[in-house]
Design a protein around this motif. Structure first.
Motif, mmCIF file in Angstrom:
data_model
loop_
_atom_site.group_PDB
_atom_site.id
_atom_site.type_symbol
_atom_site.label_atom_id
_atom_site.label_comp_id
_atom_site.label_asym_id
_atom_site.label_seq_id
_atom_site.Cartn_x
_atom_site.Cartn_y
_atom_site.Cartn_z
ATOM 1 N N THR A 19 0.995 -1.172 0.078
ATOM 2 C CA THR A 19 0.053 0.048 -0.162
ATOM 3 C C THR A 19 0.675 1.233 -0.076
ATOM 4 O OG1 THR A 19 -0.015 0.136 2.548
ATOM 5 C CG2 THR A 19 -1.783 -1.089 1.279
ATOM 6 N N GLY A 20 2.237 1.381 0.473
ATOM 7 C CA GLY A 20 3.040 2.395 0.568
ATOM 8 C C GLY A 20 2.667 3.304 1.771
ATOM 9 N N ALA A 21 1.669 2.694 2.711
ATOM 10 C CA ALA A 21 1.276 3.573 3.729
ATOM 11 C C ALA A 21 2.256 3.279 4.940
ATOM 12 C CB ALA A 21 -0.322 3.279 4.227
ATOM 13 N N PHE A 22 3.171 2.332 4.895
ATOM 14 C CA PHE A 22 3.659 1.852 6.315
ATOM 15 C C PHE A 22 5.309 1.791 5.953
ATOM 16 C CE2 PHE A 22 -0.407 -0.135 6.403
ATOM 17 C CZ PHE A 22 -0.877 0.538 7.325
ATOM 18 N N THR A 38 5.667 5.580 9.592
ATOM 19 C CA THR A 38 7.006 6.462 9.152
ATOM 20 C C THR A 38 8.071 6.171 10.167
ATOM 21 O OG1 THR A 38 6.292 8.366 10.791
ATOM 22 C CG2 THR A 38 5.174 8.376 8.328
ATOM 23 N N GLU A 39 9.227 6.564 9.442
ATOM 24 C CA GLU A 39 10.485 6.146 10.111
ATOM 25 C C GLU A 39 10.651 6.860 11.361
ATOM 26 O OE1 GLU A 39 15.039 5.583 8.985
ATOM 27 O OE2 GLU A 39 13.793 6.615 7.592
ATOM 28 N N THR A 40 10.225 8.275 11.389
ATOM 29 C CA THR A 40 10.212 9.057 12.488
ATOM 30 C C THR A 40 8.874 9.812 12.973
ATOM 31 O OG1 THR A 40 10.628 11.056 11.330
ATOM 32 C CG2 THR A 40 12.343 9.793 12.087
ATOM 33 N N VAL A 41 8.551 10.245 14.169
ATOM 34 C CA VAL A 41 7.340 10.949 14.339
ATOM 35 C C VAL A 41 7.226 12.053 13.566
ATOM 36 C CG1 VAL A 41 6.086 11.958 16.411
ATOM 37 C CG2 VAL A 41 7.444 9.817 16.885
ATOM 38 N N ALA A 42 8.477 12.881 13.298
ATOM 39 C CA ALA A 42 8.224 13.796 12.402
ATOM 40 C C ALA A 42 7.778 13.986 11.089
ATOM 41 C CB ALA A 42 9.550 14.802 12.668
ATOM 42 N N TYR A 44 5.360 11.865 10.552
ATOM 43 C CA TYR A 44 4.020 11.387 10.202
ATOM 44 C C TYR A 44 3.045 12.731 9.996
ATOM 45 C CZ TYR A 44 -0.194 8.605 11.902
ATOM 46 O OH TYR A 44 -1.343 7.894 11.978
ATOM 47 N N THR A 45 3.062 13.024 9.012
ATOM 48 C CA THR A 45 2.260 14.265 8.588
ATOM 49 C C THR A 45 0.742 13.830 8.245
ATOM 50 O OG1 THR A 45 2.744 13.564 5.964
ATOM 51 C CG2 THR A 45 4.506 14.886 7.198
ATOM 52 N N ASP A 46 0.217 14.826 7.878
ATOM 53 C CA ASP A 46 -1.289 14.589 7.271
ATOM 54 C C ASP A 46 -1.354 13.574 6.238
ATOM 55 O OD1 ASP A 46 -2.280 16.352 9.393
ATOM 56 O OD2 ASP A 46 -2.364 18.141 7.750
ATOM 57 N N GLU A 47 -0.374 13.656 5.251
ATOM 58 C CA GLU A 47 -0.600 12.981 4.010
ATOM 59 C C GLU A 47 -0.235 11.471 4.630
ATOM 60 O OE1 GLU A 47 2.371 11.798 0.292
ATOM 61 O OE2 GLU A 47 2.031 14.019 0.844
ATOM 62 N N ALA A 48 0.772 11.071 5.651
ATOM 63 C CA ALA A 48 0.854 9.833 6.324
ATOM 64 C C ALA A 48 -0.365 9.382 7.066
ATOM 65 C CB ALA A 48 2.139 9.626 7.185
ATOM 66 N N VAL A 49 -1.028 10.159 7.740
ATOM 67 C CA VAL A 49 -2.209 9.825 8.500
ATOM 68 C C VAL A 49 -3.038 9.251 7.348
ATOM 69 C CG1 VAL A 49 -3.894 10.730 9.758
ATOM 70 C CG2 VAL A 49 -1.775 11.481 10.377
ATOM 71 N N ARG A 50 -3.388 9.953 6.380
ATOM 72 C CA ARG A 50 -4.342 9.566 5.438
ATOM 73 C C ARG A 50 -4.035 8.135 4.798
ATOM 74 N NH1 ARG A 50 -8.279 12.053 1.806
ATOM 75 N NH2 ARG A 50 -8.645 10.896 0.256
ATOM 76 N N GLY A 51 -2.778 8.078 4.439
ATOM 77 C CA GLY A 51 -2.306 6.865 4.009
ATOM 78 C C GLY A 51 -2.829 5.480 4.804
ATOM 79 N N VAL A 52 -2.551 5.743 6.030
ATOM 80 C CA VAL A 52 -2.802 4.702 7.094
ATOM 81 C C VAL A 52 -4.179 4.340 7.010
ATOM 82 C CG1 VAL A 52 -2.826 4.095 9.421
ATOM 83 C CG2 VAL A 52 -0.547 5.024 8.204
ATOM 84 N N PHE A 53 -5.172 5.485 7.139
ATOM 85 C CA PHE A 53 -6.493 5.293 7.111
ATOM 86 C C PHE A 53 -6.838 4.658 5.888
ATOM 87 C CE2 PHE A 53 -10.587 6.614 5.929
ATOM 88 C CZ PHE A 53 -11.282 6.593 6.906
ATOM 89 N N GLU A 54 -6.350 5.141 4.780
ATOM 90 C CA GLU A 54 -6.904 4.416 3.309
ATOM 91 C C GLU A 54 -6.489 2.963 3.177
ATOM 92 O OE1 GLU A 54 -5.133 6.786 0.050
ATOM 93 O OE2 GLU A 54 -6.569 8.179 0.365
ATOM 94 N N ALA A 55 -5.336 2.475 3.853
ATOM 95 C CA ALA A 55 -4.839 1.305 4.011
ATOM 96 C C ALA A 55 -5.696 0.368 4.811
ATOM 97 C CB ALA A 55 -3.579 1.247 4.107
ATOM 98 N N LEU A 56 -6.285 1.042 5.677
ATOM 99 C CA LEU A 56 -6.929 0.087 6.943
ATOM 100 C C LEU A 56 -8.526 0.444 7.121
ATOM 101 C CD1 LEU A 56 -4.191 0.493 10.062
ATOM 102 C CD2 LEU A 56 -4.578 -1.509 8.317
ATOM 103 N N HIS A 57 -8.733 1.223 6.208
ATOM 104 C CA HIS A 57 -10.368 1.598 6.536
ATOM 105 C C HIS A 57 -11.388 0.592 6.347
ATOM 106 C CE1 HIS A 57 -10.848 1.543 2.008
ATOM 107 N NE2 HIS A 57 -12.211 1.507 2.394
ATOM 108 N N PRO A 58 -10.814 -0.561 5.674
ATOM 109 C CA PRO A 58 -11.922 -1.624 5.708
ATOM 110 C C PRO A 58 -12.003 -2.326 7.157
ATOM 111 C CG PRO A 58 -10.488 -1.773 3.783
ATOM 112 C CD PRO A 58 -9.827 -0.775 4.772
ATOM 113 N N VAL A 59 -11.110 -2.331 8.036
ATOM 114 C CA VAL A 59 -11.130 -2.822 9.110
ATOM 115 C C VAL A 59 -11.440 -2.031 10.415
ATOM 116 C CG1 VAL A 59 -9.947 -4.948 8.431
ATOM 117 C CG2 VAL A 59 -8.748 -2.960 9.550
#
Length: 86
Positions: A19-22, A38-42, A44-59
């Motif tokens: 997915t590229g989200a992780f 993401t590799e670092t907390v810094a 973890y941008t809005d784009e990263a948050v959205r990517g995780v949501f898109e990858a995991l939204h089915p569950v």
């Protein structure tokens, strides 16, 4: 184990990584997974948050998450996972 973790663990590790989200996907011996966005907390941008949501939204549980003033540092994607279509 949370319902989402059980269902997510059923997906092949490569599918989550693809997915590229992780940054990192680590399978656990009990069948779950550890997902590092993401590799670092810094990073973890809005784009990263959205990517995780898109990858995991089915569950994810249905409903729109709400801001909690007691925890203003928490990041979330304000969308209903049950209605999300990408």
């Amino acid at each position: 184990m949370p319902r989402g973790a059980v269902r997510t663990a059923g997906r092949p590790r490569g599918a989550l990584a693809a997915t590229g989200a992780f940054h990192r996907v680590v399978p656990l011996s009990a069948g779950g997974v550890v997902l590092q966005a993401t590799e670092t907390v810094a990073a973890y941008t809005d784009e990263a948050v959205r990517g995780v949501f898109e990858a995991l939204h089915p569950v994810l549980p249905p409903g729109v998450p709400q801001f909690d003033p007691a925890h203003p540092e928490l990041r979330y994607f304000p969308a209903d996972a049950s209605r999300f279509r990408g």
